[in-house]
Design a protein around this motif. Structure first.
Motif, PDB file in Angstrom:
ATOM      1  N   ARG A 185      -2.923  18.777 -13.706  1.00 54.81           N
ATOM      2  CA  ARG A 185      -3.480  19.971 -14.328  1.00 54.81           C
ATOM      3  C   ARG A 185      -3.916  21.049 -13.344  1.00 54.81           C
ATOM      4  NH1 ARG A 185      -5.647  19.792 -19.445  1.00 54.81           N
ATOM      5  NH2 ARG A 185      -6.038  21.990 -19.006  1.00 54.81           N
ATOM      6  N   TRP A 186      -4.474  20.648 -12.195  1.00 57.23           N
ATOM      7  CA  TRP A 186      -5.163  21.631 -11.356  1.00 57.23           C
ATOM      8  C   TRP A 186      -4.676  21.735  -9.912  1.00 57.23           C
ATOM      9  CZ3 TRP A 186      -8.703  18.167 -14.105  1.00 57.23           C
ATOM     10  CH2 TRP A 186      -9.140  18.712 -15.315  1.00 57.23           C
ATOM     11  N   GLU A 187      -4.138  20.660  -9.365  1.00 54.09           N
ATOM     12  CA  GLU A 187      -3.857  20.669  -7.926  1.00 54.09           C
ATOM     13  C   GLU A 187      -2.883  21.776  -7.523  1.00 54.09           C
ATOM     14  OE1 GLU A 187      -3.097  17.366  -4.546  1.00 54.09           O
ATOM     15  OE2 GLU A 187      -1.600  17.415  -6.128  1.00 54.09           O
ATOM     16  N   GLU A 188      -1.776  21.910  -8.237  1.00 56.19           N
ATOM     17  CA  GLU A 188      -0.772  22.902  -7.864  1.00 56.19           C
ATOM     18  C   GLU A 188      -1.331  24.318  -7.997  1.00 56.19           C
ATOM     19  OE1 GLU A 188       2.747  23.800  -6.111  1.00 56.19           O
ATOM     20  OE2 GLU A 188       1.884  21.820  -6.507  1.00 56.19           O
ATOM     21  N   TYR A 189      -2.158  24.514  -9.009  1.00 55.96           N
ATOM     22  CA  TYR A 189      -2.775  25.824  -9.216  1.00 55.96           C
ATOM     23  C   TYR A 189      -3.684  26.179  -8.038  1.00 55.96           C
ATOM     24  CZ  TYR A 189      -5.314  29.548 -11.613  1.00 55.96           C
ATOM     25  OH  TYR A 189      -5.876  30.752 -11.957  1.00 55.96           O
ATOM     26  N   ILE A 190      -4.484  25.208  -7.606  1.00 52.30           N
ATOM     27  CA  ILE A 190      -5.384  25.429  -6.471  1.00 52.30           C
ATOM     28  C   ILE A 190      -4.586  25.641  -5.187  1.00 52.30           C
ATOM     29  CG2 ILE A 190      -7.127  24.313  -5.016  1.00 52.30           C
ATOM     30  CD1 ILE A 190      -8.186  22.959  -7.562  1.00 52.30           C
ATOM     31  N   PHE A 196      -1.068  31.441  -1.131  1.00 56.10           N
ATOM     32  CA  PHE A 196      -1.073  32.905  -1.185  1.00 56.10           C
ATOM     33  C   PHE A 196      -1.991  33.476  -0.102  1.00 56.10           C
ATOM     34  CE2 PHE A 196      -3.127  36.780  -2.853  1.00 56.10           C
ATOM     35  CZ  PHE A 196      -2.018  37.613  -2.904  1.00 56.10           C
ATOM     36  N   ALA A 197      -3.181  32.911   0.007  1.00 59.77           N
ATOM     37  CA  ALA A 197      -4.124  33.383   1.023  1.00 59.77           C
ATOM     38  C   ALA A 197      -3.568  33.161   2.427  1.00 59.77           C
ATOM     39  CB  ALA A 197      -5.462  32.661   0.864  1.00 59.77           C
ATOM     40  N   ARG A 198      -2.923  32.021   2.635  1.00 56.19           N
ATOM     41  CA  ARG A 198      -2.349  31.729   3.953  1.00 56.19           C
ATOM     42  C   ARG A 198      -1.216  32.698   4.288  1.00 56.19           C
ATOM     43  NH1 ARG A 198      -1.542  26.607   3.335  1.00 56.19           N
ATOM     44  NH2 ARG A 198       0.647  26.696   2.728  1.00 56.19           N
ATOM     45  N   ALA A 199      -0.416  33.046   3.272  1.00 56.62           N
ATOM     46  CA  ALA A 199       0.686  33.990   3.507  1.00 56.62           C
ATOM     47  C   ALA A 199       0.156  35.335   3.986  1.00 56.62           C
ATOM     48  CB  ALA A 199       1.499  34.165   2.227  1.00 56.62           C
ATOM     49  N   LEU A 200      -0.940  35.798   3.392  1.00 57.61           N
ATOM     50  CA  LEU A 200      -1.516  37.081   3.809  1.00 57.61           C
ATOM     51  C   LEU A 200      -2.186  36.966   5.178  1.00 57.61           C
ATOM     52  CD1 LEU A 200      -3.087  38.514   0.517  1.00 57.61           C
ATOM     53  CD2 LEU A 200      -0.799  38.852   1.461  1.00 57.61           C
ATOM     54  N   ARG A 201      -2.865  35.850   5.413  1.00 59.52           N
ATOM     55  CA  ARG A 201      -3.550  35.685   6.699  1.00 59.52           C
ATOM     56  C   ARG A 201      -2.565  35.643   7.863  1.00 59.52           C
ATOM     57  NH1 ARG A 201      -6.878  31.589   4.308  1.00 59.52           N
ATOM     58  NH2 ARG A 201      -5.769  30.032   5.541  1.00 59.52           N
ATOM     59  N   LYS A 202      -1.410  35.041   7.623  1.00 59.55           N
ATOM     60  CA  LYS A 202      -0.437  34.875   8.704  1.00 59.55           C
ATOM     61  C   LYS A 202       0.529  36.049   8.829  1.00 59.55           C
ATOM     62  CE  LYS A 202      -0.489  29.843   8.969  1.00 59.55           C
ATOM     63  NZ  LYS A 202       0.344  28.609   8.994  1.00 59.55           N
ATOM     64  N   PRO A 218       3.310  41.413 -12.144  1.00 55.81           N
ATOM     65  CA  PRO A 218       2.276  40.529 -12.709  1.00 55.81           C
ATOM     66  C   PRO A 218       2.215  39.169 -12.016  1.00 55.81           C
ATOM     67  CG  PRO A 218       3.491  41.620 -14.464  1.00 55.81           C
ATOM     68  CD  PRO A 218       4.206  41.944 -13.187  1.00 55.81           C
ATOM     69  N   ASP A 219       3.354  38.704 -11.521  1.00 53.81           N
ATOM     70  CA  ASP A 219       3.400  37.405 -10.843  1.00 53.81           C
ATOM     71  C   ASP A 219       3.545  37.600  -9.331  1.00 53.81           C
ATOM     72  OD1 ASP A 219       3.303  34.649 -10.788  1.00 53.81           O
ATOM     73  OD2 ASP A 219       5.465  34.400 -11.025  1.00 53.81           O
ATOM     74  N   PHE A 220       2.771  38.569  -8.799  1.00 54.85           N
ATOM     75  CA  PHE A 220       2.941  38.923  -7.385  1.00 54.85           C
ATOM     76  C   PHE A 220       2.568  37.781  -6.443  1.00 54.85           C
ATOM     77  CE2 PHE A 220      -1.417  40.198  -8.383  1.00 54.85           C
ATOM     78  CZ  PHE A 220      -2.139  39.731  -7.298  1.00 54.85           C
ATOM     79  N   ARG A 221       1.643  36.939  -6.838  1.00 54.84           N
ATOM     80  CA  ARG A 221       1.245  35.836  -5.950  1.00 54.84           C
ATOM     81  C   ARG A 221       2.409  34.884  -5.722  1.00 54.84           C
ATOM     82  NH1 ARG A 221      -5.047  34.837  -6.523  1.00 54.84           N
ATOM     83  NH2 ARG A 221      -5.646  36.812  -7.420  1.00 54.84           N
ATOM     84  N   ARG A 222       3.061  34.496  -6.812  1.00 58.68           N
ATOM     85  CA  ARG A 222       4.213  33.612  -6.688  1.00 58.68           C
ATOM     86  C   ARG A 222       5.327  34.283  -5.885  1.00 58.68           C
ATOM     87  NH1 ARG A 222       5.363  28.848  -6.030  1.00 58.68           N
ATOM     88  NH2 ARG A 222       3.607  28.468  -7.439  1.00 58.68           N
ATOM     89  N   LYS A 223       5.510  35.567  -6.100  1.00 63.39           N
ATOM     90  CA  LYS A 223       6.542  36.324  -5.390  1.00 63.39           C
ATOM     91  C   LYS A 223       6.295  36.302  -3.880  1.00 63.39           C
ATOM     92  CE  LYS A 223       8.504  41.021  -5.335  1.00 63.39           C
ATOM     93  NZ  LYS A 223       8.385  42.376  -5.938  1.00 63.39           N
ATOM     94  N   ILE A 224       5.053  36.507  -3.480  1.00 60.89           N
ATOM     95  CA  ILE A 224       4.712  36.519  -2.055  1.00 60.89           C
ATOM     96  C   ILE A 224       4.786  35.115  -1.468  1.00 60.89           C
ATOM     97  CG2 ILE A 224       2.790  36.883  -0.442  1.00 60.89           C
ATOM     98  CD1 ILE A 224       2.049  39.353  -2.072  1.00 60.89           C
ATOM     99  N   ILE A 225       4.355  34.120  -2.221  1.00 60.15           N
ATOM    100  CA  ILE A 225       4.425  32.732  -1.744  1.00 60.15           C
ATOM    101  C   ILE A 225       5.873  32.338  -1.464  1.00 60.15           C
ATOM    102  CG2 ILE A 225       4.125  30.321  -2.432  1.00 60.15           C
ATOM    103  CD1 ILE A 225       1.612  31.221  -3.980  1.00 60.15           C
ATOM    104  N   GLU A 226       6.763  32.656  -2.406  1.00 60.98           N
ATOM    105  CA  GLU A 226       8.175  32.307  -2.233  1.00 60.98           C
ATOM    106  C   GLU A 226       8.786  33.052  -1.051  1.00 60.98           C
ATOM    107  OE1 GLU A 226       9.749  29.943  -3.726  1.00 60.98           O
ATOM    108  OE2 GLU A 226       8.013  29.461  -4.970  1.00 60.98           O
ATOM    109  N   ASP A 227       8.419  34.320  -0.908  1.00 61.22           N
ATOM    110  CA  ASP A 227       8.955  35.090   0.216  1.00 61.22           C
ATOM    111  C   ASP A 227       8.437  34.536   1.545  1.00 61.22           C
ATOM    112  OD1 ASP A 227      10.330  37.713   1.158  1.00 61.22           O
ATOM    113  OD2 ASP A 227       8.362  37.739   2.136  1.00 61.22           O
TER     114      ASP A 227
END
Length: 237
Positions: A185-190, A196-202, A218-227
């Motif tokens: 329920r929660w692990e993947e969401y967390i 996402f935070a790591r992608a921006l930090r790095k 609207p799904d920019f977090r997933r978009k940035i994570i995948e990129d």
């Protein structure tokens, strides 16, 4: 007014610290809310530990009496089980709230091009993980005690009272189910928040600087994570 500064590629990078006057207020509010979630989680944990300790001490006193009140013991362990389940949910909720606010803080740092203030090495072990395991263990403990004393309410549960091996086995199964529920329920969401935070930090090269391109979806977090994953694979090869 926007100003320019040199990025690590040698080009100009937009520094937007003054482009949205309200952003500083939003930034401050996120810090306050993150601290509020952290304090609530700490206070709830302290109270929860005190209540659990009180239940166990009270149970011991009941069992040491000349005429133990087994019915009261059953009520106590059921109360402990309900409290543990609710406590687990509260802990997850507060941890998610904290992560949300911290993620938004990181986004604002990134928008301002001030990520140097939020680059830090990863922790070897997270407080949230320790807290989660603690709640899971107490859920298992009170579930096992409920089964152990459950024969008072339902005779078929006497097998757990008379044969502790069955109790140990069912306790392991309960722990596996609780941990499985968390992972489902929660692990993947967390973890997505962390990715996402790591992608921006790095992102020292300011790849996601074009706000309209990367953050309006609207799904920019997933978009940035995948990129970020794709960019990491390119660098590895």
């Amino acid at each position: 007014m926007n100003t320019l500064r040199k990025n690590q590629k040698g080009g100009d990078s937009i520094q937007r610290s003054d482009s949205i006057p309200e952003l500083e207020t939003i930034f401050t509010e996120h810090w306050k809310h993150a601290r509020h979630c952290e304090n609530e989680r700490l206070w709830f944990t302290n109270i929860y530990v005190a209540v659990v300790a009180a239940i166990l001490v009270f149970m011991r006193k009941i069992c040491c009496c000349e005429q133990p009140n087994s019915d009261l013991t059953l009520v106590l362990v059921i109360f402990g089980l309900v409290l543990s389940v609710l406590g687990f949910q509260v802990m997850i909720s507060l941890s998610l709230g904290y992560d949300h606010h911290i993620t938004d803080i990181i986004m604002i740092f990134y928008y301002w091009d001030r990520m140097e203030f939020y680059r830090h090495p990863g922790k070897p072990f997270l407080f949230m993980s320790a807290l989660r395991y603690f709640h899971e263990i107490t859920i298992v403990l009170f579930a096992a005690l409920t089964l152990y004393y459950g024969y008072l309410a339902w005779e078929r549960l006497a097998v757990f009272h008379n044969q502790p091996v069955w109790l140990i086995g069912i306790s392991l199964i309960i722990f596996a189910h609780v941990e499985g529920l968390y992972r489902w329920r929660w692990e993947e969401y967390i973890k997505d928040n962390w990715r996402f935070a790591r992608a921006l930090r790095k992102d020292t090269e300011r790849r996601y600087e074009d706000w309209d391109k990367w953050f309006k979806d609207p799904d920019f977090r997933r978009k940035i994570i995948e990129d970020a994953k794709k960019q990491k694979k390119k660098k590895e090869h």
